[in-house]
Write a protein that holds these residues in place. Structure first.
Motif, PDB file in Angstrom:
ATOM      1  N   ALA A   1       4.469-109.090  37.018  1.00 23.73           N
ATOM      2  CA  ALA A   1       4.396-107.662  36.695  1.00 23.73           C
ATOM      3  C   ALA A   1       5.246-106.879  37.679  1.00 23.73           C
ATOM      4  O   ALA A   1       5.562-107.347  38.778  1.00 23.73           O
ATOM      5  N   TYR A   2       5.618-105.671  37.250  1.00 25.32           N
ATOM      6  CA  TYR A   2       6.306-104.734  38.132  1.00 25.32           C
ATOM      7  C   TYR A   2       5.489-103.450  38.175  1.00 25.32           C
ATOM      8  O   TYR A   2       4.452-103.331  37.500  1.00 25.32           O
ATOM      9  N   GLY A   3       5.913-102.496  38.981  1.00 29.26           N
ATOM     10  CA  GLY A   3       5.167-101.267  39.127  1.00 29.26           C
ATOM     11  C   GLY A   3       5.934-100.057  38.619  1.00 29.26           C
ATOM     12  O   GLY A   3       7.101 -99.858  38.957  1.00 29.26           O
ATOM     13  N   LEU A   4       5.284 -99.261  37.790  1.00 24.41           N
ATOM     14  CA  LEU A   4       5.852 -98.001  37.311  1.00 24.41           C
ATOM     15  C   LEU A   4       5.396 -96.920  38.292  1.00 24.41           C
ATOM     16  O   LEU A   4       4.202 -96.646  38.416  1.00 24.41           O
ATOM     17  N   LEU A   5       6.332 -96.325  39.005  1.00 25.41           N
ATOM     18  CA  LEU A   5       6.002 -95.430  40.117  1.00 25.41           C
ATOM     19  C   LEU A   5       5.090 -94.286  39.695  1.00 25.41           C
ATOM     20  O   LEU A   5       5.351 -93.577  38.730  1.00 25.41           O
ATOM     21  N   ASP A   6       4.007 -94.124  40.474  1.00 28.89           N
ATOM     22  CA  ASP A   6       3.114 -92.986  40.305  1.00 28.89           C
ATOM     23  C   ASP A   6       3.320 -91.990  41.445  1.00 28.89           C
ATOM     24  O   ASP A   6       3.387 -90.789  41.223  1.00 28.89           O
ATOM     25  N   SER A   7       3.421 -92.502  42.677  1.00 29.93           N
ATOM     26  CA  SER A   7       3.704 -91.647  43.834  1.00 29.93           C
ATOM     27  C   SER A   7       4.210 -92.519  44.975  1.00 29.93           C
ATOM     28  O   SER A   7       4.008 -93.741  44.983  1.00 29.93           O
ATOM     29  N   GLU A   8       4.881 -91.896  45.940  1.00 27.98           N
ATOM     30  CA  GLU A   8       5.331 -92.598  47.142  1.00 27.98           C
ATOM     31  C   GLU A   8       5.242 -91.646  48.340  1.00 27.98           C
ATOM     32  O   GLU A   8       5.447 -90.438  48.212  1.00 27.98           O
ATOM     33  N   ASP A   9       4.874 -92.226  49.463  1.00 27.24           N
ATOM     34  CA  ASP A   9       4.664 -91.435  50.676  1.00 27.24           C
ATOM     35  C   ASP A   9       5.345 -92.144  51.848  1.00 27.24           C
ATOM     36  O   ASP A   9       4.998 -93.283  52.164  1.00 27.24           O
ATOM     37  N   PRO A  10       6.344 -91.490  52.477  1.00 29.65           N
ATOM     38  CA  PRO A  10       6.797 -90.114  52.221  1.00 29.65           C
ATOM     39  C   PRO A  10       7.607 -90.002  50.935  1.00 29.65           C
ATOM     40  O   PRO A  10       8.281 -90.943  50.540  1.00 29.65           O
ATOM     41  N   ALA A  11       7.520 -88.837  50.318  1.00 28.76           N
ATOM     42  CA  ALA A  11       8.260 -88.593  49.086  1.00 28.76           C
ATOM     43  C   ALA A  11       9.666 -88.122  49.416  1.00 28.76           C
ATOM     44  O   ALA A  11       9.858 -87.340  50.355  1.00 28.76           O
TER      45      ALA A  11
END
Length: 287
Positions: free
Chosen positions: A192-202
């Motif tokens: 599986a891969y990840g569909l971005l929801d959030s990232e910190d730091p943005a």
């Protein structure tokens, strides 16, 4: 033949009428299969809706808890949010061709995230439009440098599509085995891969997120179509019965019992005439 008596219903056992019956049965069986197929489609849509409802707003959990091995993944994990900390391999970024968004052509940006154990988790960071040429975007916002904590939604590795090949820093689909080859056979999560929801730091600028709200799952008109196929099967037998009775009446028109039944049907028909029918008949007679 009209006007002759041929032994009541014996004609119904002729090869011609048995052929009609066989056709009606085959048609009904086909309608049954199609009705059952529509029922299965309805159940699939309902299951997809239930999966979105169950997983989309769940609290994120550590990636290793959901995917204990690089090849781990179950369809029931789709849309679940995972959290993972690492460093983006910005020089190994890939683009997925032919990814329309809101009706516009473009690319999706895949950036490998190097985790603490050295493995690479592929993050789909979003969408960018095509540039002055359709071969590449004019600009791809850079991933954040240094250590970053990502929350992403799990999505299954995509299948290959005939005619779409991987060239340069681009791939035809998010087929993780191909992405792994592009990255030099590194320890890549291939389930599986990840569909971005959030990232910190943005980052100050980022690709356009492809999913910001639960996808709308329309269960469609499968139930309606299922019932329609059943009705079509019944209509086939009704039509066969109507044709059979019509021929019986023609073949037995000189039989006294049938003549009496025909007269009774005519009396009932006339009794059902409305005032408008009578008026139309009078007008027709006066012309």
């Amino acid at each position: 033949m009209t006007g002759s008596t041929t032994g009541g219903w014996r004609f119904a056992f002729s090869r011609r009428w048995l052929g009609y019956l066989a056709f009606a049965i085959v048609f009904a069986i086909a309608c049954g299969f199609l009705s059952n197929w529509q029922l299965a489609r309805s159940k699939e849509a309902a299951a997809a809706n239930a999966l979105v409802t169950a997983n989309f707003d769940q609290a994120p959990v550590p990636l290793a808890d959901e995917l204990p091995t690089l090849g781990s993944y179950s369809p029931k994990q789709e849309w679940k949010r995972v959290t993972v900390t690492g460093t983006y391999e910005r020089d190994k970024q890939l683009l997925v061709r032919n990814r329309p968004f809101n009706g516009n052509p473009g690319f999706e940006v895949l950036t490998p995230l190097r985790t603490a154990d050295g493995s690479l988790f592929i993050v789909d960071r979003g969408w960018v439009p095509t540039g002055n040429t359709t071969d590449s975007p004019d600009h791809v916002p850079a991933a954040p440098p240094g250590t970053v904590t990502v929350v992403a939604r799990l999505k299954a590795s995509e299948p290959a599509i005939a005619g779409r090949t991987a060239t340069g820093d681009q791939v035809g689909t998010i087929q993780l085995s191909v992405v792994e080859q592009k990255l030099g056979g590194a320890d890549v999560y291939t389930g599986a891969y990840g569909l971005l929801d959030s990232e910190d730091p943005a980052p100050a600028t980022a690709p356009t997120p492809t999913v910001t709200s639960p996808p709308t799952q329309d269960e469609g008109l499968h139930w309606s179509y299922m019932i329609q196929w059943i009705i079509f099967a019944l209509i086939g037998f009704f039509g066969l019965g109507y044709a059979l009775v019509t021929e019986y009446r023609k073949r037995n028109s000189e039989d006294p019992a049938e003549r009496e039944r025909a007269a009774a049907r005519e009396r009932r028909r006339r009794a059902k005439r409305t005032d408008a029918d009578v008026e139309d008949e009078l007008l027709d007679a006066a012309r």
